[in-house]
Design an enzyme around this catalytic site. Structure first.
Site, PDB file in Angstrom:
ATOM      1  N   GLU A 193      30.676  45.176  43.153  1.00 43.06           N
ATOM      2  CA  GLU A 193      29.153  45.650  43.094  1.00 43.06           C
ATOM      3  C   GLU A 193      28.712  44.575  42.255  1.00 43.06           C
ATOM      4  OE1 GLU A 193      31.897  46.877  41.796  1.00 43.06           O
ATOM      5  OE2 GLU A 193      31.741  48.056  39.668  1.00 43.06           O
ATOM      6  N   ARG A 194      29.465  43.484  41.747  1.00 38.48           N
ATOM      7  CA  ARG A 194      28.633  42.121  40.962  1.00 38.48           C
ATOM      8  C   ARG A 194      28.328  41.217  42.107  1.00 38.48           C
ATOM      9  NH1 ARG A 194      32.741  41.148  36.090  1.00 38.48           N
ATOM     10  NH2 ARG A 194      34.278  42.152  37.325  1.00 38.48           N
ATOM     11  N   CYS A 298      43.062  34.436  40.623  1.00 37.05           N
ATOM     12  CA  CYS A 298      44.178  34.977  40.439  1.00 37.05           C
ATOM     13  C   CYS A 298      45.466  34.022  40.529  1.00 37.05           C
ATOM     14  CB  CYS A 298      44.494  36.232  41.343  1.00 37.05           C
ATOM     15  SG  CYS A 298      44.894  35.530  43.182  1.00 37.05           S
ATOM     16  N   GLU A 397      45.716  37.610  30.756  1.00 31.97           N
ATOM     17  CA  GLU A 397      45.023  36.749  31.925  1.00 31.97           C
ATOM     18  C   GLU A 397      43.729  36.410  31.038  1.00 31.97           C
ATOM     19  OE1 GLU A 397      43.684  38.814  35.251  1.00 31.97           O
ATOM     20  OE2 GLU A 397      44.013  37.167  36.460  1.00 31.97           O
TER      21      GLU A 397
END
Ligand code: NAD
Length: 503
Positions: A193-194, A298, A397
């Site tokens: 949604e971003r 990632c 992370e």
């Protein structure tokens, strides 16, 4: 702003000149039934560029109904005809790749060069899925017993869904749907949604390529859409990419509803530098790995384990490299590092840098400084040294442009440290020794290994996905693995008794 114009002109209504993103269901652009929305912000200047609706269970239900109906004829469409649409789409994507790249930079922040790579890697997925006639072939064996033959064929399973993250707006959805759809399944995509705008444009191109209605549907939203996809009885399987907690949640929810799931999660990637490494190449490659896409990959390197004497020289060269990096709007050609996605994300990264200092590491270059006058969510590159195994910065992370350095005494110590991580996405080694490279590939846990490579991203025809907390499921993404994930194997065992009246 030109990107807004190219993005969603035909597909979104405008509220106070701000586009409200539409869904694409059953071949039509329609408004979501959701009444809430999320602001889509250009992270380079904090400008509001669109609103993404938070879709509802009802939006998902209509998309699933359309996909289920379309499946009836799509499944019977010969694979050779199914892939013709992908061939057309590939040409359209190439034609519009610059437009897609600009859109990606505008909503995600990464540099234009990075966005072009993002689009290109997406197109490579479409190319590979064009080879589905070969990837879908089954196996046969005659005389498995006397006069009995056996045939195993692959069959589609129905309606699949994918839920994707913000960091590769064009590419990640292509990791899944071209393979699923070329296999005869129908599909529902829920992008982040971003960053919903790039996929709106991609879907316009999918429509232009001639995809029949209902075969692929776009539902925008957040948790409600995800929950509905993971629990609906007519969804055969779910592909997910995002953070580890959500990957685990999607895996548990969807498998508890009897679905196939491949959930690719977060990462903490280690890079080992041996004394025999080419320093110039390894510094450049390590720095680009840790700070490319502002560290929001990632496959981004995070903790650099320098074995023995190489540490001081490596640190010295790395600092020089970091000081040269240009931070700014990704649309500017000189920019090396764009903004990170949001203020919330920036605050989290800043907090992790602070935690390193509080736990005794040394901030050699502090990227939190010198960004006050930049209008977006910028961070300059940070270099942290004297990082220890039990520090938060060494375990969590970061997802920001931060390089952590640590000196270890031996190669074995480095391998032991990286294998102690809860994650297992990638690991890289820098060396000029083939024997060291072999030992590394053999002994480390992560599934994607780089030897003198900083971002070991497998191409579309190799399997993609990590292990440990970086992957939940059994079958990975891309290429042949996709054919396995998106099909069931049906085995037919045949015995034909000779009818002597015919021959
Ligand atoms: P995220 O987990 O916040 O979001 C991913 C998707 O899940 C989005 O579509 C989002 O709408 C949905 N989502 C978010 N919170 C949810 C919730 N509570 N319940 C249900 N759905 C939810 O991830 P992100 O911030 O968009 O992406 C960054 C993360 O993705 C990083 O951890 C990165 O390592 C990971 N990632 C992994 C890979 C891989 O190949 N392993 C590739 C890209 C990104």
């Amino acid at each position: 702003m030109s990107n807004e114009k190219t993005a969603t002109m035909n597909t979104s209504k405008k509220t106070n000149n701000i586009q409200l993103v539409k869904n694409y269901i059953n071949g039509k652009w329609i408004d979501s039934l959701g009444t809430n929305s999320v602001n889509v912000i250009n992270p380079a200047n904090k400008e509001l560029i669109a609103k993404c609706p938070l879709g509802t269970k009802e939006d998902v239900n209509s998309a699933i109904a359309a996909a289920k109906e379309a499946y009836k004829s799509w499944r019977q469409t010969p694979v050779i005809d199914r892939v013709q649409i992908l061939f057309k789409l590939k040409t359209l994507l190439e034609k519009h790749s610059d437009e897609l790249a600009k859109l990606c930079t505008t909503e995600n922040g990464k540099t234009l060069i990075e966005s072009r790579g993002d689009v290109k890697r997406g197109i490579q997925m479409v190319e590979t899925a064009c080879g589905m006639p070969t990837l879908l072939m089954g196996k046969s064996l005659e005389d498995i017993a006397s006069g009995i033959d056996c045939h195993a064929i692959r069959r589609p399973l129905g309606v699949f869904a994918a839920i994707t993250p913000f960091n590769f707006p064009p590419m990640v959805p292509f990791w899944f749907w071209p393979f699923a759809v070329a296999s005869g399944n129908t599909f529902i995509l829920k992008p982040s949604e971003r960053v919903p705008l790039t996929q709106v444009r991609v879907f316009e191109l999918i429509e232009e390529a001639g995809m029949p209605k209902g075969v692929i549907n776009l539902v925008n939203g957040g948790k409600e859409v995800v929950n509905s996809l993971c629990s609906h009885p007519d969804i055969a399987g779910v592909s997910f990419v995002g953070s580890t907690p959500v990957a685990k949640y999607v895996y548990q929810t969807a498998t508890s509803h009897g679905k196939r799931v491949q959930a690719l999660g977060g990462a903490k990637n280690f890079m080992v530098v041996l004394p025999d490494a080419n320093i110039e190449l390894s510094v450049k490659t390590v720095f680009e790995s840790c700070t490319g896409c502002a560290g929001q990959r990632c496959l981004a390197g995070s903790v650099i384990l320098c074995v023995g004497d190489v540490y001081s020289k490596f640190q010295e060269e790395l600092i020089k490299k970091a000081k040269e990096a240009v931070v700014g709007n990704g649309l500017e050609p000189a920019t090396n590092i764009g903004p990170i996605i949001s203020e919330e994300a920036r605050t989290r990264v800043k907090g992790l840098i602070q935690s390193a200092a509080d736990e005794g590491a040394k901030i050699l270059l502090d990227g939190r400084l010198g960004v006050e006058n930049l209008s977006g969510y910028f961070l300059k590159p940070t270099v942290i040294t004297e990082v220890k195994k039990d520090m938060r910065i060494a375990k969590e992370e970061v997802f920001g442009p931060v390089v952590c350095l640590s000196k270890v005494k031996t190669f074995d110590e480095a391998i032991e440290w990286l294998n102690s991580s809860e994650y297992g996405n990638t690991a890289s080694l820098f060396t000029s020794s083939g024997a060291a490279a072999r030992k590394f590939s053999y002994e480390v846990d992560p599934s994607m290994i780089g030897i003198n490579i900083g971002v070991p991203a497998p191409m579309a025809f190799f399997s993609f996905g990590g292990t440990k907390a970086s992957f939940f499921g059994d079958i990975k993404a891309h290429g042949q693995a996709s054919a396995d994930f998106y099909t069931d194997t049906k085995v037919t065992i045949e015995r034909w008794v000779k009818d002597s009246s015919i021959w």
